[in-house]
Design an enzyme around this catalytic site. Structure first.
Site, PDB file in Angstrom:
ATOM      1  N   ASP A 297       0.031  -9.208  -4.667  1.00  0.00           N
ATOM      2  CA  ASP A 297       1.314  -8.501  -4.693  1.00  0.00           C
ATOM      3  C   ASP A 297       1.168  -7.184  -5.435  1.00  0.00           C
ATOM      4  OD1 ASP A 297       3.986  -7.981  -4.145  1.00  0.00           O
ATOM      5  OD2 ASP A 297       4.756  -9.167  -5.820  1.00  0.00           O
TER       6      ASP A 297
ATOM      7  N   ALA B 289      10.266  -2.415 -10.111  1.00  0.00           N
ATOM      8  CA  ALA B 289       9.526  -3.673 -10.232  1.00  0.00           C
ATOM      9  C   ALA B 289       8.208  -3.580  -9.473  1.00  0.00           C
ATOM     10  CB  ALA B 289      10.364  -4.826  -9.690  1.00  0.00           C
TER      11      ALA B 289
ATOM     12  N   ASN C 214       7.575  -3.242   3.752  1.00  0.00           N
ATOM     13  CA  ASN C 214       8.805  -2.690   3.165  1.00  0.00           C
ATOM     14  C   ASN C 214       8.662  -1.217   2.815  1.00  0.00           C
ATOM     15  OD1 ASN C 214       6.995  -3.507   1.100  1.00  0.00           O
ATOM     16  ND2 ASN C 214       8.651  -3.634  -0.408  1.00  0.00           N
TER      17      ASN C 214
ATOM     18  N   LEU D 262       0.807  -1.221   0.000  1.00  0.00           N
ATOM     19  CA  LEU D 262       0.000   0.000   0.000  1.00  0.00           C
ATOM     20  C   LEU D 262       0.840   1.271   0.000  1.00  0.00           C
ATOM     21  CD1 LEU D 262      -2.841  -1.039   2.481  1.00  0.00           C
ATOM     22  CD2 LEU D 262      -3.019  -0.763  -0.003  1.00  0.00           C
TER      23      LEU D 262
ATOM     24  N   LYS E 224       7.695 -11.007   7.760  1.00  0.00           N
ATOM     25  CA  LYS E 224       8.116 -11.123   6.363  1.00  0.00           C
ATOM     26  C   LYS E 224       9.626 -11.246   6.249  1.00  0.00           C
ATOM     27  CE  LYS E 224       7.839 -11.007   1.865  1.00  0.00           C
ATOM     28  NZ  LYS E 224       6.986 -10.165   1.026  1.00  0.00           N
TER      29      LYS E 224
END
Length: 348
Positions: A251, A267, A45, A20, A103
């Site tokens: 994802d 990416a 992340n 998000l 994670k």
């Protein structure tokens, strides 16, 4: 006379792998998920990454503040594992229902992963604690050694990291996220009840030819990278087989257009607006719509030990064109399948 549209009613789905971001990007993208999904596993992340209970609580609140009125959505927060993470902090977050999972990013495997884990041994005390308390480990399954080809990173991860880890910690629950290869599909299918996987819509719909033949298509560039068609086919067969340890994880990973369409593009596919219809298309193509609801709405909660959602949504089978772009402060977002005609979409 036009034939009536086909309607597919399913229990409200969850997204078990979602990015998000933060700030204006967060405010822009959250509604595309919250209008469809009941819950989502939110990736940690950020820059800096979410490594403390306090950071997760604050991030969760920023997400909730961006959810429009009338949307019933629960973000499920995750902790970013680092070599220096305190196991007590992780356990506190899990016990306080702040962290749903943790994670594992191998260092430098993907966007904002420079703080990631350098070796499994470095975080073994954390993993042992997770095994003890029943906290799921979410894994970006790629090795990052410079001498290993990018198309081989997932298969090498299985043999060099994943299997030794699972042999060492036999009770640890592991989600092998966004799997992209036949190797991973076979590995998960042949595993035990403590191993599951998520798969993205882009890896089911496309292979590396779609990204590279006739010109580079930057909006299909994601990590793990699209593989050859034999891997795509193995993924399609796994998800549509009725196998119950694979579930929806988009994802969805938004980047502003100028960061995708550049000499060194980022990416990630922003697929939140179109993912559910994309999955439905794949299941229909594989004559497996009878397994669609379980993949979207049942398998994930079962693996996580959570209740299924008690509301329903409908998808309609009628051609619609996807927007070319979505407004973003000082830029635009290009959604997955931008400008294309899609077969299935969520009924408004």
């Amino acid at each position: 006379m036009t034939a009536p549209s086909q309607v597919l009613k399913i229990r409200r789905p969850d997204d078990w792998h979602l990015h998000l971001r933060d700030g204006d990007m967060l405010k822009t993208v959250v509604p595309y998920t919250s209008e469809i999904y009941g819950r989502a596993i939110v990736m940690p992340n950020l820059a800096p990454p979410v490594t403390t209970v306090e950071a997760a609580v604050a991030y969760r609140q920023r997400i909730l503040d961006a959810v429009p009125a009338g949307h019933d959505f629960t973000p499920l927060m995750t902790c970013y594992l680092t070599d220096s993470l305190d196991p007590n902090e992780l356990e506190r977050g899990f016990n306080e229902a702040v962290f749903t999972a943790a994670k594992l990013y191998p260092a430098n495997a993907t966007t904002n992963s420079s703080h990631g884990v350098t070796s499994i041994d470095a975080i073994m005390p954390v993993l042992e604690r997770m095994e003890k308390i029943g906290m799921p480990l979410l894994v970006h399954g790629e090795v990052t050694h410079a001498d290993i080809d990018i198309f081989d990173r997932e298969a090498r991860f299985i043999e060099s990291v994943m299997e030794p880890l699972r042999q060492r910690l036999t009770a640890l629950k592991v989600v092998f996220e966004h799997i992209t290869t036949k190797d991973a599909a076979d590995y998960v299918r042949d595993g035990n009840e403590r191993l599951a996987a998520t798969i993205t819509p882009q890896h089911l719909m496309f292979n590396r030819n779609h990204m590279l033949v006739g010109g580079v298509r930057p909006h299909l560039y994601c990590l793990p990278i699209l593989k050859r068609n034999i891997h795509q086919q193995a993924l399609r067969e796994l998800v549509t087989s009725g196998f119950n340890r694979v579930f929806l994880g988009t994802d969805s990973a938004p980047h502003a257009r100028h960061r995708k369409e550049s000499s060194c593009g980022c990416a990630g596919c922003f697929n939140a607006p179109t993912a559910l219809g994309s999955y439905a298309t794949v299941f229909e193509e594989m004559n497996a719509l009878q397994h669609f609801e379980a993949f979207c709405s049942v398998n994930g909660p079962q693996f996580y030990g959570l209740p299924v959602n008690d509301t329903f949504i409908e998808l309609v089978r009628e051609e619609q064109q996807v927007a070319e772009s979505i407004a973003l402060t000082d830029d635009t977002l290009v959604p997955f399948l931008a400008g294309e005609t899609v077969r299935w979409s969520v009924k408004q």
